[in-house]
Design a protein around this motif. Structure first.
Motif: not given
Length: 188
Positions: A56-60, A64-65, A78-81, A100-104
């Motif tokens: 999930w972290k690598q996917f996120n 995002s990029t 700023w509004n990305f789900y 609770n991960n704050k990245f992106s």
């Protein structure tokens, strides 16, 4: 009357193929909802809970990029789900870590999702987690005095000192949740 929710899928075949090449997923939808501006949405279901846990972290980071390169406006950034769906229950600690991960992006883990993932399911997720169209309004004339406190929750909260530091709040909530779970197991 509430406005109709329109989910516009982003048809970027190249990006979708890239994601499928790098990640073990069984479902992916990229789209936008117009709600005060364009809100970016990614809905993903990994092949199983282990692949969710490990990817999930690598996917996120990857998604995002890629999506930010398509959208130049600040509102969308700023509004990305990202919605992580799972057919089976997601371990409480993993769900907490994801959400609770704050990245992106704002990340939401939805478990026990066994319904077919179609436009109806996607709109229901958006209504529940973004637009809150599923909330029932209570008029001021309704009497709320009939609402009772849950004894299990009150008991669990009373056993622990409420933290004064934000850094201790997570531990406090875990203790309270563990106490509630212990009480529920004792009831069975």
């Amino acid at each position: 009357m509430k406005p109709k929710i329109y989910y516009d899928e982003i048809n970027n075949t190249e990006l979708i193929e890239k994601v499928k090449k790098f990640f073990p997923i069984s479902f992916l939808s990229l789209g936008e909802v117009s709600f005060g501006g364009e809100i970016l949405i990614t809905i993903v279901k990994f092949e199983n809970i282990d692949t969710l846990k490990s990817h999930w972290k690598q996917f996120n980071s990857f998604i995002s990029t890629e999506l930010f390169s398509l959208k130049k406006n600040e509102f969308s950034r700023w509004n990305f789900y990202v919605f992580y769906l799972s057919s089976v229950p997601i371990d409480r600690d993993l769900k907490y870590e994801i959400e609770n991960n704050k990245f992106s992006s704002r990340k939401i883990a939805i478990d026990k999702c066994n319904d077919p993932i179609n436009s109806e399911t996607i709109v229901r997720i958006i209504k529940e987690h973004i637009t809150n169209d599923n909330i029932i309004e209570i008029s001021p004339g309704n009497d709320a005095s009939g609402i009772e406190k849950n004894a299990l929750i009150v008991n669990a909260l009373s056993k622990f000192q409420v933290p004064t530091k934000k850094t201790e709040q997570s531990e406090y909530m875990n203790l309270v949740l563990s106490e509630i779970e212990k009480s529920l197991k004792n009831e069975i």
